[in-house]
Scaffold this motif. Structure first.
Motif, mmCIF file in Angstrom:
data_model
loop_
_atom_site.group_PDB
_atom_site.id
_atom_site.type_symbol
_atom_site.label_atom_id
_atom_site.label_comp_id
_atom_site.label_asym_id
_atom_site.label_seq_id
_atom_site.Cartn_x
_atom_site.Cartn_y
_atom_site.Cartn_z
ATOM 1 N N LYS A 41 99.552 45.269 5.071
ATOM 2 C CA LYS A 41 99.266 46.698 4.877
ATOM 3 C C LYS A 41 98.073 47.136 5.723
ATOM 4 O O LYS A 41 98.041 48.264 6.233
ATOM 5 N N SER A 42 97.091 46.253 5.861
ATOM 6 C CA SER A 42 95.859 46.577 6.586
ATOM 7 C C SER A 42 95.992 46.396 8.088
ATOM 8 O O SER A 42 95.079 46.738 8.833
ATOM 9 N N LYS A 43 97.124 45.796 8.514
ATOM 10 C CA LYS A 43 97.336 45.482 9.938
ATOM 11 C C LYS A 43 96.236 44.565 10.460
ATOM 12 O O LYS A 43 95.677 44.767 11.541
ATOM 13 N N LEU A 44 95.920 43.539 9.673
ATOM 14 C CA LEU A 44 94.896 42.571 10.061
ATOM 15 C C LEU A 44 95.539 41.265 10.506
ATOM 16 O O LEU A 44 96.381 40.700 9.795
ATOM 17 N N GLU A 45 95.159 40.792 11.692
ATOM 18 C CA GLU A 45 95.525 39.459 12.119
ATOM 19 C C GLU A 45 94.537 38.485 11.461
ATOM 20 O O GLU A 45 93.335 38.758 11.411
ATOM 21 N N TYR A 46 95.030 37.359 10.969
ATOM 22 C CA TYR A 46 94.131 36.488 10.214
ATOM 23 C C TYR A 46 94.482 35.015 10.375
ATOM 24 O O TYR A 46 95.581 34.651 10.805
ATOM 25 N N GLU A 47 93.510 34.191 10.009
ATOM 26 C CA GLU A 47 93.693 32.744 9.934
ATOM 27 C C GLU A 47 93.116 32.286 8.601
ATOM 28 O O GLU A 47 91.983 32.627 8.256
ATOM 29 N N LEU A 48 93.895 31.544 7.824
ATOM 30 C CA LEU A 48 93.419 31.022 6.553
ATOM 31 C C LEU A 48 92.686 29.710 6.790
ATOM 32 O O LEU A 48 93.218 28.796 7.418
ATOM 33 N N ILE A 49 91.451 29.621 6.281
ATOM 34 C CA ILE A 49 90.605 28.450 6.493
ATOM 35 C C ILE A 49 90.373 27.751 5.150
ATOM 36 O O ILE A 49 89.605 28.236 4.322
ATOM 37 N N PRO A 50 91.028 26.616 4.902
ATOM 38 C CA PRO A 50 90.788 25.888 3.644
ATOM 39 C C PRO A 50 89.372 25.314 3.616
ATOM 40 O O PRO A 50 88.913 24.712 4.583
ATOM 41 N N MET A 51 88.682 25.506 2.483
ATOM 42 C CA MET A 51 87.313 25.037 2.332
ATOM 43 C C MET A 51 87.088 24.594 0.895
ATOM 44 O O MET A 51 87.872 24.920 0.002
ATOM 45 N N GLU A 52 86.006 23.861 0.678
ATOM 46 C CA GLU A 52 85.599 23.540 -0.679
ATOM 47 C C GLU A 52 84.949 24.768 -1.303
ATOM 48 O O GLU A 52 84.305 25.563 -0.613
#
Length: 269
Positions: free
Chosen positions: A65-76
């Motif tokens: 909806k926001s038209k955001l390109e993203y990368e999910l970064i797994p973290m503690e």
């Protein structure tokens, strides 16, 4: 002479505008780095290399909806706030509460979920019936979580903090800890899928928590995220995702949770 100067100025202005447009386009297309928790079912977790969970699905809908390109970064969990402050990540959606944001000088979106903390103990433990029985007990929990901060205020409690909630559960199963304080839905998931009858929830849920997306102060994303959250709440997407992950319709939609949070903050003030 004036005509030549006018043409030169026009060319310079055109080049300046072109550079500004290019820079603007680059900013809009920036890949937003979004921190998620590595193993906090059913919110965010990794299964066979694939990122899954209610928050993962909700973020994907919001980003679309926001038209955001993203990368999910797994973290503690304990590293997420540090990552926001250092700029390693731009946002965090990982069971983070509005309290986290207020106490750590971060900015938060409108809330998208309301939950509670619960106490887990061994199935055969009859001494711990609720939070009043945790004085002087060994309590395992996850670093940086609401459960960790709550446990830290219990008189005489011996806190065993871990980078992963699974390690806290392992301590409970091995009887190295008397109890675990953790978010309610994660506890229910653990009991259903992993605990094999070795643990139980005792007492009533407590310490109401409102989950939100966190960012650094003065960021450029929260406004767009709030608009997108409102949109997915109205078009049925939120309800569908909630039902998918929690097998029931939501008792409270985000707009109602937001009103509750605003009411609570006013009374605190």
């Amino acid at each position: 002479m004036n005509e030549r100067m006018s043409r030169k100025r026009g060319i310079v202005l055109s080049i300046t505008l072109l550079i500004a447009l290019i820079a603007s386009g680059c900013t809009q297309n920036k890949t937003v780095k979004v921190g998620i928790e590595e193993n906090f079912r059913p919110y965010t977790y990794i299964d066979g290399g694939e990122k899954k969970g209610f928050e993962v699905d909700l973020w994907q809908a919001i980003a679309k909806k926001s038209k955001l390109e993203y990368e999910l970064i797994p973290m503690e969990m304990g590293e997420l706030n540090k990552g926001l402050k250092s700029g390693d990540i731009d946002l965090a959606i990982a069971g983070k509460t509005i309290t986290d944001a207020r106490s750590n000088d971060l900015e938060y979106s409108d809330p998208y979920f309301q939950t509670n903390l619960v106490i887990l103990t061994a199935s055969e433990n009859s001494a711990i019936k609720g939070k009043d029985d945790l004085v002087d007990k060994a309590i395992a929990t996850e670093n940086g979580s609401p459960g960790f901060y709550y446990a830290s205020e219990i008189q005489g409690a011996k806190i065993h903090g871990f980078s992963k909630i699974s390690d806290a559960y392992a301590e409970l199963k091995s009887h190295t800890a008397d109890a675990v304080i953790v978010e309610e839905r994660n506890a229910q998931d653990f009991i259903k899928n992993t605990a094999q009858g070795s643990v139980k929830i005792v007492g009533e849920p407590f310490n109401k928590e409102s989950l939100a997306i966190l960012a650094k102060k003065k960021n450029k994303y929260i406004g767009r995220i709030n608009e997108a959250l409102q949109s997915v709440s109205k078009d049925g997407t939120y309800e569908d995702l909630y039902t998918k992950w929690f097998t029931s319709k939501p008792k409270m939609m985000p707009n109602k949770i937001k009103k509750e949070v605003e009411h609570d903050l006013q009374h605190e003030a």
